[in-house]
Design a protein around this motif. Structure first.
Motif, PDB file in Angstrom:
ATOM      1  N   LEU A  73     -12.325   0.730 -12.112  1.00 45.79           N
ATOM      2  CA  LEU A  73     -11.879   1.529 -12.532  1.00 45.79           C
ATOM      3  C   LEU A  73     -10.368   1.565 -13.382  1.00 45.79           C
ATOM      4  N   VAL A 133      -5.710   9.944  -9.055  1.00 41.04           N
ATOM      5  CA  VAL A 133      -7.376  10.115  -9.413  1.00 41.04           C
ATOM      6  C   VAL A 133      -8.857  10.411  -8.669  1.00 41.04           C
ATOM      7  N   ASP A 134      -8.503   8.315  -8.221  1.00 40.31           N
ATOM      8  CA  ASP A 134      -9.559   8.076  -7.345  1.00 40.31           C
ATOM      9  C   ASP A 134      -9.734   8.787  -6.277  1.00 40.31           C
ATOM     10  N   SER A 164     -11.516   2.391  -7.550  1.00 43.38           N
ATOM     11  CA  SER A 164     -10.031   1.504  -7.878  1.00 43.38           C
ATOM     12  C   SER A 164     -10.349   0.307  -7.996  1.00 43.38           C
ATOM     13  N   THR A 202      -8.895   3.657 -13.223  1.00 44.78           N
ATOM     14  CA  THR A 202      -8.086   4.980 -12.785  1.00 44.78           C
ATOM     15  C   THR A 202      -6.612   5.185 -12.253  1.00 44.78           C
TER      16      THR A 202
END
Lengths: 515, 300, 304
Positions: B66, B72-73, B63, B68
């Motif tokens: 990225l 998802v992380d 986090s 994402t």
């Protein structure tokens, strides 16, 4: 060490094959080789059969050697274990379900979703497990939900068979399924084996109980010292002199071969116990009963040993002889009955006190301390003495008396040969200055010449004034040197009498060979 | 006592007042599920804190760097923990008993002291500031995850896989005679345990503003072990009850809060010495030294 | 570098002294005593308490602390180990019960402040303290460019002498033989008339006394006494040491102790303090996975 040496067996499809032999003959090792628990150094084990999933008639040979156990099971070879190996904390049903592992499709992920259609499969399996329990005589309504550990000993044995059957095996190997059972339970085992065989299963049966093996098997092979010594139908094998020798032992080389019961029966030989029991025994055992969990190994044994005697307890393997000695040494506690050694109550005294009062055991399998040197083993033999100063003199004396020990005094005892270890164990026992020496299977696993040496040693220490209680499988040798003897069978004393009288008694052979 | 009175008379007020405690209970319950899986298959592994660390650090680092989304992380964190669990399991699961326990302890400390404290991206000894921390919003995923994971693992113990685990735990030799591939099933248990622990680590970052390397030491694993010992491991509810009880205990009896470890220690000793070892799955007698482990079933 | 090797030998002595007690219990009882590190800590704490709180001279304080630690060993045996043996519980459950005792020992010290229940033992809570200056004379020697502190030299000598004595006892006395007999085969030892329970209790006493001594020497030489010195400084490193040397082997533990000291100093010099901290566990992990019988092999195991 070769536990199993160059053995060839052929088990026909659909037969009941018996594998017998005295203690330490290598029977269980052979089973462990076949089922993948031990890797053979050489040789081949072939299974000529259709793999469970292939169609009928597609026979081919599969090599079993060097496959891991679960792969051998996958080829349709199921086994039970000599020492029960149930999943003790699982229920009977769960034990069988675990046994069905290979016949179940892996539907673990579907099972996570509680949809009725997926659960139907589960119910079908439960039903199969119940049928298997029913088949071995454990009605699932009564036994299904009970934890395996709470079942009676006989029922645990049956459950283990059911778990093995759950594999849908081609070959079922039963390793001593009747060990520790009473005659009624043994009859049920026999009926079960015959029933399974009639249903088309090939059975390899290993047992000490000759009556069971002779009664149920169509073909028998006999192992001794890891080698096959006989092979054939039961009637032939039971008459084979090599087999009788292996079971009853040989006499000293100097006397002629002699088989109990082979000569005219002397009617007066079976003396009643009362007539020969010593009046004021050094060791007195009264109605001794000992259990291991569910198994009652000793079921009410009474006998006595007077000062200066050699008394032998003989009987087949698993009869309860070693258990008797261990409860006298305080390492096992009897659940009822009494044992006195002089003023000492052996049922409550701690083991170290028993040794320091002069009751010393030389255990089965020698139990020498392999990592300690010969000399250190002997020095520890003198542990229980109050006066340690005389110990070194006695150790030196013993090393002179047994030159083998003197020569190897600084070697780790584990490097000695079996016979040398036995002599070390006896010498170590003597250093505790015993009044009564308990010898448990001193000839076990020894080559014939070494057996002679060990028995000479026993005679010699007896002549030096030590009272001896001897437990032996080698019945003839034991009876030869014993003043009196007791024949033990399934935890009871079957016969008693003087050594000479019992040697002529045909009942003795029956106790061993089930004749 | 007020603690309980409020729980029943004023549940909403209770929740608002004890949010962090409730979140911590939830995390600990998930960790209890994680250690339960390995216990149930008969293995005393103490690597849970290490897998937590992998889950936690992965989530926070992703986090940070990225774009994402957070779920998802967290998922990647849990999966990475499982993957590393597989790699660690390959050599380690050949050990058993005390040796397995020590090796997994070694893994936890080697990871923390050897890797986390030496790699710049983890913030080394300082730890990491978590950009996506949301102490209040983070509670909901925890409260949802606990019952779902409990249900899944409870079901799992009743499937073919779970029955194979139980068989291995009770007697490895007998299990292999039933055709159960013992090393493979042990590995499955270890990887699932790593996955769940990694997920717990990821969830925990969500309620904390910092990821602190000292959180992931052996002390944490011992705490997780305590949940399992106190609750018993015959089924998945046991360790969860242990986790809830031991996490809430210092709140219930405030006067003992300082002596929390004394109480934990006494409970551990009493439970292990007084109750039957049957309720603790790893305490089956088949545990031996690794180099004695090749022993075949006893011969006559 | 030579100075660093000297440091390695010195810290290795403490590791070895601690690990010998660890491995002794494992060798004889087949149990991993995880309370050993708490006893190590109490060795330092009790000595400090007698010196700093009760005004006792160092030497008698140290002797009393060592005896107290020996008695704690008996406590471990009677509370955490014997009840499990009576029930035939597997060795792994002893691991858990000794963790319980360790938690209690550490928490008692950690929570002790002036005015609390245990203030007679400890008043500094979770803080680290050191012995008052001058408790033990500490001359420094300069030999060929090396600085040698008197206390560290003393610690080295004490450790080496004690380990030689222990080696002698194990190898050449009747008690040592009995210990090895119990370690190898409990049943055979029982049949020889050895009271196995008594051997276990003595083993715990000796092991814990050694652990306590290691702790007080650590506190003295590193000027760090706190409730956590056992748990953080030696518990897991001690595990690494006995795994390196082969679990249950006394010579293995001694060699392993010095080896770990060397490895750590080397890692420190080469890679810095962060790597130093992790290297013990990497070694522990690798040895267990690659060579679980220990680096020095089975031959050393023979000598317990």
């Amino acid at each position: 060490m070769h536990a199993v040496d160059d053995v060839s067996l052929e088990i026909e499809e659909g037969t009941i094959f018996g594998l017998i032999g005295p203690n330490g003959a290598g029977k269980t090792t052979l089973v462990n080789l076949v089922t993948g628990y031990i890797r053979p150094q050489s040789g081949s084990i072939q299974l000529q059969s259709s793999p469970p999933l292939a169609g009928e008639g597609s026979f081919r040979a599969v090599e079993l050697a060097r496959r891991p156990p679960h792969a051998v099971a996958g080829l349709g070879v199921a086994r039970t274990f000599q020492t029960l190996r149930l999943y003790r904390n699982l229920t009977a049903i769960e034990n069988v379900l675990a046994g069905m592992h290979l016949r179940r499709r892996d539907d673990t992920l579907q099972q996570l979703i509680p949809v009725p259609t997926f659960l139907k499969e589960d119910r079908r399996r439960l039903q199969q497990a119940r049928e298997l329990l029913e088949r071995v005589g454990l009605p699932p309504e009564r036994f299904g939900e009970r934890r395996a550990a709470t079942l009676s000993y006989g029922d645990q044995r049956r459950l283990e068979v059911a778990r093995a059957l759950a594999l849908n095996p081609h070959l079922l190997i039963l390793d001593e399924p009747a060990a520790g059972m009473n005659p009624a339970e043994k009859d049920r085992v026999r009926a079960l084996i015959q029933q399974l065989n009639q249903d088309g299963l090939t059975v390899l049966l290993i047992d000490h109980d000759m009556r069971l093996v002779m009664g149920v098997c169509r073909h028998i092979a006999v192992l001794n010292f890891g080698r096959k010594i006989a092979d054939g139908p039961p009637a032939t094998v039971s008459q084979d002199p090599a087999v009788i020798t292996a079971y009853l032992g040989t006499q000293a080389q100097k006397t002629a071969a002699h088989v109990p019961g082979s000569e005219e029966m002397d009617v007066a030989t079976t003396s009643t116990p009362a007539s020969i029991e010593p009046a004021s025994p050094l060791l007195e055992v009264r109605d001794l009963q000992v259990s291991y969990g569910a198994i009652q190994a000793v079921r009410g044994v009474s006998f006595g040993v007077a000062k200066g005697e050699i008394v032998a307890l003989i009987g087949a393997n698993g009869a309860g002889k070693s258990t008797i000695l261990n409860s006298l040494s305080g390492v096992l506690r009897p659940h009822s009955g009494g044992a006195r050694f002089g003023d000492l109550d052996l049922t409550t005294a701690p083991p170290d006190r028993i040794v320091s009062q002069g009751l010393v055991q030389v255990p089965e399998g020698r139990e020498i301390l392999a990592r300690l040197t010969v000399r250190e083993n002997l020095e520890l033999g003198a542990w229980a003495r109050r006066n340690g100063r005389t110990a070194h003199r006695d150790i030196d004396g013993l090393m002179k008396q047994f030159p083998i020990l003197g020569q190897r005094r600084d070697l780790p005892a584990g490097q000695l040969s079996g016979g040398e270890q036995q002599i070390l164990a006896i010498a170590r026992g003597l250093l505790a200055q015993p009044k009564l020496l308990l010898l448990d299977e001193p000839s076990l696993g020894l080559a014939p010449q070494m057996v002679d040496t060990v028995f000479d040693v026993i005679k010699k220490i007896h002549n030096d004034g030590v009272t001896i209680l001897l437990v032996e499988q080698n019945a003839l040798r034991a009876l030869e040197i014993a003043d009196r003897a007791y024949v033990v069978e399934t935890g009871r004393i079957l016969l008693s009498g003087t050594g000479a009288a019992l040697r002529r008694n045909p009942e003795v052979q029956k106790a061993y060979l089930g004749g | 006592m007020d603690f309980f009175i409020q729980l029943f008379t004023d549940p909403v007020g209770f929740y608002n007042q004890h949010e962090l405690l409730i979140a911590q209970i939830g995390i600990n319950a998930i960790l209890a599920i994680s250690i339960f899986v390995t216990f149930y298959s008969g293995q005393l592994t103490l690597a849970n804190a290490g897998f937590m660390a992998i889950g936690a650090y992965t989530t926070v680092i992703m986090s940070l760097y990225l774009p994402t989304p957070l779920p998802v992380d967290m998922l990647v964190g849990a999966l990475l923990a499982a993957a590393i669990g597989f790699l660690v399991g390959l050599p380690v699961l050949r050990l058993r008993g005390v040796f397995l326990a020590i090796a997994t302890i070694g893994f936890v400390e080697a990871l923390r002291l050897g890797v986390i404290l030496n790699v710049p991206i983890t913030g080394e000894g300082q730890g990491l500031k978590n950009p996506s921390a949301d102490p209040l919003g983070g509670i909901l995923p925890i409260l949802i995850s606990v019952p779902i994971l409990t249900y899944l693992v409870w079901r799992l113990t009743h499937t073919r896989l779970g029955q194979a685990w139980a068989a291995i735990r009770e007697d490895e030799l007998a299990a292999s005679s039933n055709g159960i591939n013992v090393p493979a099933y042990k590995m499955v248990a270890f990887v699932i345990s790593a996955l769940v622990a990694g997920y717990a680590g990821a969830l925990e970052t969500h309620i904390n503003f910092f990821v602190d390397p000292t959180e992931y030491s052996v002390t944490r694993t011992i705490q997780i072990l305590t949940f399992a010992v106190v609750g018993g491991t015959t089924n998945v509810i046991g360790p969860i009850v242990g986790a809830v009880f031991l996490t809430a205990l210092p709140e219930i009896v405030r006067q003992f809060a300082a002596y929390r470890d004394v109480v934990n220690g006494i409970i551990l000793i009493l439970v292990i010495t007084l109750t039957s070892s049957d309720r603790l799955a790893v305490c089956t007698p088949s545990m031996t030294c690794p180099w004695k482990s090749r022993k075949a079933p006893s011969s006559a | 570098m030579t100075q660093q090797v000297l440091n390695a030998i010195f810290i290795g002595s403490i590791y070895a002294l601690f690990a010998v007690g660890y491995t002794l219990v494992f060798g004889v009882l087949d149990v991993l005593n995880l309370a050993h590190s708490a006893v190590f800590m109490l060795g330092a704490v009790v000595t400090y308490s007698l010196v700093a709180l009760h005004g006792m001279p160092f030497l008698p304080a140290a002797v009393i602390a060592i005896l107290v630690c020996g008695l704690l060993g008996l406590l471990i045996e009677f509370v955490a180990l014997r009840p499990l043996r009576r029930r035939n519980a597997p060795p792994i459950s002893a691991l858990i019960s000794t963790i319980g005792l360790a938690l209690i020992f550490v928490a008692i010290v950690e929570q002790a402040t002036s005015g609390s229940l245990f203030s007679w033992l400890w008043q500094d809570g979770a803080n680290s303290v050191r012995f008052p200056t001058g408790t033990v004379p500490n001359p420094t020697y300069h030999v060929g460019g090396l600085t040698i502190e008197g206390t560290k030299l003393g610690i080295l000598i004490i450790s080496v002498v004690l380990m030689l004595v222990l080696g002698y006892v194990m190898r050449f006395t009747q008690v040592g033989r009995a210990l090895r007999a119990v370690a190898e085969n409990r049943r055979a030892a029982t049949l020889l008339g050895i009271n196995v329970d008594r051997i276990f209790a003595s083993t715990l006493f000796v092991s814990s006394a050694l652990g306590g001594l290691a702790g007080l020497l650590f506190g003295l030489a590193l000027s760090d006494i706190s409730p956590y010195i056992g748990r953080d400084q030696v518990e897991l490193k001690g595990l690494a040491v006995i795994v390196l040397g082969g679990m249950g082997s006394i010579p293995g533990a001694v060699l392993g102790g010095y080896l770990l000291g060397l490895i750590e100093v080397f890692a420190f010099v080469r890679f810095g303090s962060n790597v130093e901290a992790g290297v013990a566990f990497a070694a522990l992990f690798l040895v267990l996975v690659l060579r679980p019988q220990g680096l020095f092999g089975a031959r050393l195991r023979e000598r317990l």
